[in-house]
Design a protein around this motif. Sequence first.
Motif, short mmCIF file in Angstrom:
data_model
loop_
_atom_site.label_atom_id
_atom_site.label_comp_id
_atom_site.label_asym_id
_atom_site.label_seq_id
_atom_site.Cartn_x
_atom_site.Cartn_y
_atom_site.Cartn_z
N LEU A 35 0.83 -1.20 0.00
CA LEU A 35 0.00 0.00 0.00
C LEU A 35 0.87 1.25 0.00
CD1 LEU A 35 -2.79 1.30 0.12
CD2 LEU A 35 -2.71 1.06 2.61
N LEU A 36 1.96 1.22 0.75
CA LEU A 36 2.88 2.37 0.74
C LEU A 36 3.49 2.57 -0.64
CD1 LEU A 36 4.67 1.93 4.18
CD2 LEU A 36 2.92 3.61 3.57
N VAL A 37 3.89 1.47 -1.28
CA VAL A 37 4.46 1.55 -2.63
C VAL A 37 3.41 2.08 -3.61
CG1 VAL A 37 5.32 0.16 -4.56
CG2 VAL A 37 6.19 -0.23 -2.25
N CYS A 38 2.20 1.58 -3.49
CA CYS A 38 1.12 2.04 -4.38
C CYS A 38 0.84 3.53 -4.16
CB CYS A 38 -0.14 1.23 -4.17
SG CYS A 38 -0.01 -0.44 -4.81
N SER A 39 0.94 3.98 -2.93
CA SER A 39 0.72 5.41 -2.64
C SER A 39 1.78 6.27 -3.31
CB SER A 39 0.73 5.65 -1.13
OG SER A 39 -0.35 5.00 -0.52
N VAL A 40 3.02 5.83 -3.25
CA VAL A 40 4.10 6.57 -3.91
C VAL A 40 3.90 6.55 -5.42
CG1 VAL A 40 6.59 6.57 -4.38
CG2 VAL A 40 5.76 6.22 -2.04
N LEU A 41 3.56 5.40 -5.97
CA LEU A 41 3.33 5.30 -7.41
C LEU A 41 2.15 6.16 -7.86
CD1 LEU A 41 3.98 1.51 -8.06
CD2 LEU A 41 5.42 3.44 -8.70
N LYS A 42 1.14 6.27 -7.04
CA LYS A 42 -0.01 7.10 -7.38
C LYS A 42 0.40 8.57 -7.51
CE LYS A 42 -4.42 8.69 -5.59
NZ LYS A 42 -5.33 8.68 -4.46
N ARG A 43 1.31 8.99 -6.65
CA ARG A 43 1.74 10.40 -6.66
C ARG A 43 2.76 10.70 -7.77
NH1 ARG A 43 -2.07 10.59 -3.56
NH2 ARG A 43 -1.98 10.82 -1.31
N THR A 44 3.49 9.66 -8.20
CA THR A 44 4.56 9.90 -9.15
C THR A 44 4.26 9.42 -10.57
OG1 THR A 44 5.63 7.82 -8.51
CG2 THR A 44 6.34 9.81 -7.35
N ALA A 72 -3.28 1.91 -7.81
CA ALA A 72 -3.80 0.68 -7.23
C ALA A 72 -4.16 0.88 -5.77
CB ALA A 72 -2.78 -0.44 -7.37
N VAL A 73 -4.17 2.12 -5.32
CA VAL A 73 -4.45 2.40 -3.90
C VAL A 73 -5.84 1.91 -3.49
CG1 VAL A 73 -4.74 4.24 -2.20
CG2 VAL A 73 -2.78 4.26 -3.74
N PRO A 74 -6.89 2.10 -4.28
CA PRO A 74 -8.19 1.60 -3.83
C PRO A 74 -8.22 0.09 -3.60
CG PRO A 74 -8.49 3.16 -5.62
CD PRO A 74 -7.02 2.89 -5.51
N VAL A 75 -7.56 -0.65 -4.47
CA VAL A 75 -7.54 -2.11 -4.32
C VAL A 75 -6.68 -2.52 -3.14
CG1 VAL A 75 -6.85 -4.27 -5.43
CG2 VAL A 75 -7.99 -2.49 -6.76
N MET A 76 -5.46 -1.99 -3.08
CA MET A 76 -4.56 -2.35 -1.98
C MET A 76 -5.08 -1.83 -0.65
SD MET A 76 -2.34 -4.46 -2.78
CE MET A 76 -1.77 -4.51 -1.11
N VAL A 83 -7.62 -4.39 0.46
CA VAL A 83 -6.96 -5.63 0.89
C VAL A 83 -6.30 -5.42 2.25
CG1 VAL A 83 -5.05 -7.22 0.37
CG2 VAL A 83 -6.64 -6.52 -1.44
N HIS A 84 -5.56 -4.32 2.37
CA HIS A 84 -4.88 -4.06 3.64
C HIS A 84 -5.90 -3.83 4.76
CE1 HIS A 84 -2.13 -2.69 6.64
NE2 HIS A 84 -2.78 -1.55 6.72
N GLY A 85 -6.96 -3.13 4.46
CA GLY A 85 -7.99 -2.89 5.47
C GLY A 85 -8.59 -4.19 5.99
N LEU A 86 -8.89 -5.11 5.10
CA LEU A 86 -9.44 -6.40 5.49
C LEU A 86 -8.45 -7.17 6.37
CD1 LEU A 86 -11.61 -8.65 5.27
CD2 LEU A 86 -10.34 -9.44 3.26
N LEU A 87 -7.18 -7.20 5.92
CA LEU A 87 -6.16 -7.92 6.70
C LEU A 87 -5.92 -7.27 8.05
CD1 LEU A 87 -3.67 -8.84 3.86
CD2 LEU A 87 -5.09 -10.42 5.18
N PHE A 88 -5.97 -5.94 8.11
CA PHE A 88 -5.79 -5.25 9.39
C PHE A 88 -6.94 -5.56 10.35
CE2 PHE A 88 -6.29 -1.59 12.21
CZ PHE A 88 -5.07 -1.65 12.87
#
Length: 114
Positions: free
Chosen positions: A26-35, A40-44, A47-52
């Motif tokens: 999710l952190l990687v996707c956040s960086v990629l979204k900005r750059t 893929a932030v909505p999907v990740m 997924v992360h929310g469910l796992l958390f």
Amino acid sequence: MDIKTASSLHRLRLVSAPEAVSFLLLLVCSVLKRTTDFNAVPVMGAVHGLLFVLYVVFWLDAWNRTKWSFGTAALYFVLSVLPAGGFFAERKLKRAADDEVIASRARREGTVNA
């Protein structure tokens, strides 16, 4: 340790590493979204929310069954909100489970000095 306690710790172990991986992704996707145009932030995020949520539910169950001190329970919770903390939680839980198995076998064989 009874079977329900062992199962609750096992469930917590099973979800801790995937939760950590999803957090890092999710952190990687956040960086990629900005750059880049990759988003893929909505999907990740889902997924992360469910796992958390699973981690927190299993953490509460393990805390209830093992009767951890507040400090131990807080440590496992803090590890869940650190990007790579789930890996440390999994390793710590595995070590505790292995120690319990060794102690249980020693008690069964009567080799523990009382």
